[in-house]
Design an enzyme around this catalytic site. Sequence first.
Site, PDB file in Angstrom:
ATOM      1  N   PHE A  54     -24.869  15.731  -5.523  1.00 15.59           N
ATOM      2  CA  PHE A  54     -25.649  15.573  -4.299  1.00 15.59           C
ATOM      3  C   PHE A  54     -25.216  14.279  -3.632  1.00 15.59           C
ATOM      4  O   PHE A  54     -25.215  13.217  -4.245  1.00 15.59           O
ATOM      5  CB  PHE A  54     -27.143  15.528  -4.604  1.00 15.59           C
ATOM      6  CG  PHE A  54     -27.972  15.044  -3.437  1.00 15.59           C
ATOM      7  CD1 PHE A  54     -28.223  15.883  -2.360  1.00 15.59           C
ATOM      8  CD2 PHE A  54     -28.467  13.747  -3.394  1.00 15.59           C
ATOM      9  CE1 PHE A  54     -28.964  15.438  -1.273  1.00 15.59           C
ATOM     10  CE2 PHE A  54     -29.213  13.293  -2.321  1.00 15.59           C
ATOM     11  CZ  PHE A  54     -29.462  14.142  -1.253  1.00 15.59           C
ATOM     12  N   CYS A  55     -24.842  14.371  -2.355  1.00 12.89           N
ATOM     13  CA  CYS A  55     -24.373  13.195  -1.623  1.00 12.89           C
ATOM     14  C   CYS A  55     -25.441  12.765  -0.623  1.00 12.89           C
ATOM     15  O   CYS A  55     -25.685  13.465   0.367  1.00 12.89           O
ATOM     16  CB  CYS A  55     -23.065  13.488  -0.893  1.00 12.89           C
ATOM     17  SG  CYS A  55     -22.432  12.057   0.023  1.00 12.89           S
ATOM     18  N   PRO A  56     -26.091  11.621  -0.839  1.00  9.24           N
ATOM     19  CA  PRO A  56     -27.132  11.178   0.103  1.00  9.24           C
ATOM     20  C   PRO A  56     -26.571  10.781   1.458  1.00  9.24           C
ATOM     21  O   PRO A  56     -27.310  10.741   2.440  1.00  9.24           O
ATOM     22  CB  PRO A  56     -27.758   9.983  -0.620  1.00  9.24           C
ATOM     23  CG  PRO A  56     -26.693   9.474  -1.522  1.00  9.24           C
ATOM     24  CD  PRO A  56     -25.916  10.673  -1.956  1.00  9.24           C
ATOM     25  N   TYR A  79     -26.663  14.030   3.121  1.00 14.13           N
ATOM     26  CA  TYR A  79     -27.914  14.726   2.826  1.00 14.13           C
ATOM     27  C   TYR A  79     -27.659  16.204   2.524  1.00 14.13           C
ATOM     28  O   TYR A  79     -28.273  17.097   3.085  1.00 14.13           O
ATOM     29  CB  TYR A  79     -28.890  14.578   3.992  1.00 14.13           C
ATOM     30  CG  TYR A  79     -30.297  15.043   3.673  1.00 14.13           C
ATOM     31  CD1 TYR A  79     -30.993  14.528   2.591  1.00 14.13           C
ATOM     32  CD2 TYR A  79     -30.927  15.997   4.456  1.00 14.13           C
ATOM     33  CE1 TYR A  79     -32.273  14.956   2.295  1.00 14.13           C
ATOM     34  CE2 TYR A  79     -32.220  16.426   4.160  1.00 14.13           C
ATOM     35  CZ  TYR A  79     -32.879  15.904   3.076  1.00 14.13           C
ATOM     36  OH  TYR A  79     -34.159  16.339   2.780  1.00 14.13           O
TER      37      TYR A  79
END
Length: 757
Positions: free
Chosen positions: A484-486, A489
């Site tokens: 998951f890449c913040p 998002y």
Amino acid sequence: MSDINTESGESTSLPNSTDPPLSDVNIDVEDDDTAESISSLQPIVSNTTNPPEEPINPVLGQYHQACQKGDLATVKQLLDSGVLDLNTDLTGDITGLHWASINNRLSVVKYLISQGIDVNAKAGDLEATPLHWAARYGYVHIVDCLLNKGADPTMCDMQGFNLLHLAVNSSNVMLVAYVLFFVVAKGIIDIDCQDPKGRTPLLWAAYQGDSLSVMLLLKFGASTKIVDEGGFTPLHWATVKGQPYVLTHLIRDGADFFLKTNDGKDCFTIAQEMNTSHSFKDALSICGFNQDGYPKRKLFKKSDHAKVITFFVPLVALSIIFILFTHLHPLFALLISLIFGLAVNKALKELILPSYSNYGLHSTSLLKSPFLSGTFFGSLLLLTIVWIFKIAPFTIFKSRLLTNFFMFLILMQIYYLFIKLIFSDPGCVPIETDHENVRGTIKELLDTGKFDIKNFCLETWIRKPLRSHFSTLNTHNVARFDHFCPWIYNDIGLKNHKNFMWFILLTEVGIWFFISLTMKYFDILEDTNEDVACFLLGDDELCAGFVYDRFTFLIALWALIQSVWVGFLIVVQVFQTFTGVTNKEFNKYVKEKKNQHAFDPIFFNDTFNTTPEELRNDDDDTAASRTGNNPNHSNGTTIPSEGSRINTRKPRTCFNLCFAITGLDQVRTIVRETLGIGGANEMSRMQLLSSIPTNYGWKRNLADFWLTSDVMAPIWRRLFYSPVESRALLNGVEVDYFKLYDFPEKTYPEPTGPESV
């Protein structure tokens, strides 16, 4: 044996199918609340050491021992020789089928049934059937076999427990899932069936702190309103246990926490008495209630509106901070910026985040919101504005025309990829809703000995493809899940991983193009203004930029800082594409390697696999050994409660958090585990790389990642386009990642010279 404890952090555990067989026991449980609570979890308890009043027939003793051990040859010999009649197979009313069932001996169970043994024979003081005995220990294959051969799932033992009650009490969620789909869904047993004390399966699951079973029961419509004879609802008993996930599931489903028991106690009172107030109030907060149980005030009716505000807040905040540093002394600007940052953080948490729709089991945090993606967008937009209005007008005609042109192309591509990644499908595997299809999937997994949570998704009811992972953000399994890449998002998976690689590569290149143009701009400022000298920057163009255009100087410095962690991220991603592994897989392999020789007195069977020995193969045993789920250990089948996990996990410091956000923790892991810096020896490193099942050699790995499986398309299209559907290359073979259940075999050519990686 299994056990239950009401203290938070304890969990039930079940023996593995390889445990020693149970024998010389007597079923005798006192008729009180405590005994009833425990008896289903400890179905066979040795309450006495007194021998039977009459001597046991030696032939029966040999026969029962063979049933317990799974010695099919001896069982056949005794029955075929005629020295034993199934109709007289009794030792205290306990049949050989009972012993085979409770010891997970599938081949013996099948043989005895084929010989005509009564599958509904009752045994012991509880008058339990073989189905009851198998269910108490969570043995799915035995339950499946008995049901297919005529066992009655509606029969109850003397405690009033039927198959569903006992499945829940076993704490094996895979058996609960099986019973729900094959018995409850067909209307054979009511989901809210009550025992003589008025306790439903949901109430038992809540009391045990079994969050997975609670989730499944609620999916099948179990009621949170039914009370037992003491006036306790499932939420009351969940509050007694204090398992936060169970509390969250029940409250989100509409359980009434103000309802009082017969003793006049609501959940708040029970939580205080049982010292579970922290878990209870956390669950209330996650579900949108304050600590008093009333709905939190929401500024936005729609979650998307709150997310849009969160996304644009960093743009405003960064602009204000850069303006402060431009016009004020750095110390004053730093102090005001810190206060301003804390105020923004507080405002977002108190005013904006409560408006989010939260379907997960944790409170919404800024790291799981669009805040960081908004930070990237704000930084990119400010950089673009500075380039358009300040740098480009000065440098475009100063031998930097081509550089500015490339800068324009790169910026447009970055904006395009950024927006596309935010709204992209990372590779979500479709959810299954047809119960008939789900039953077919379960049957297939049972036949192959793979019916566990490693292969069956409890959230989406599908067979989990290899390399997939369930995403709480997208509420789907994501094929070839990376992380998951913040900053965008979104999850990174099969369908958007290649675009993500282009995105970070172009971002890094774009930053250095910007730095090059900025230095040229500062050089022009130095030539057109009076010479100045700075304490740390000297008297060259950097000093001129700091003095005559501090805002641009700060933007360039900010961009340079971002280039550092983006560069490290590129290193990590390139390494993983070379080795044919995803971010999540690499972390898992490293963790498995560390735990391979670690000794832990408690082994948790966190896959809930109770496959009998007859259905196991060498691959299963090897996998179990690698993951710590060795079948030779007496593994529990209940995941430890969140409280116990938190207590054994090292607290995350601010430094570690920054490392995780920027990806530097991955760089550290790669350097330590593959380059030998930090303790890993050569043999350990080679074992790690060779243990990766998708590592087919760096050339093959790169081709699998960068080229689509459409061999008829032009090479440029295969390189720049992402997989449209679920098909991609793996070891040069086109595979469907939505149905990937086996890896293509590795081929090892005959060595003819020095081997290369």
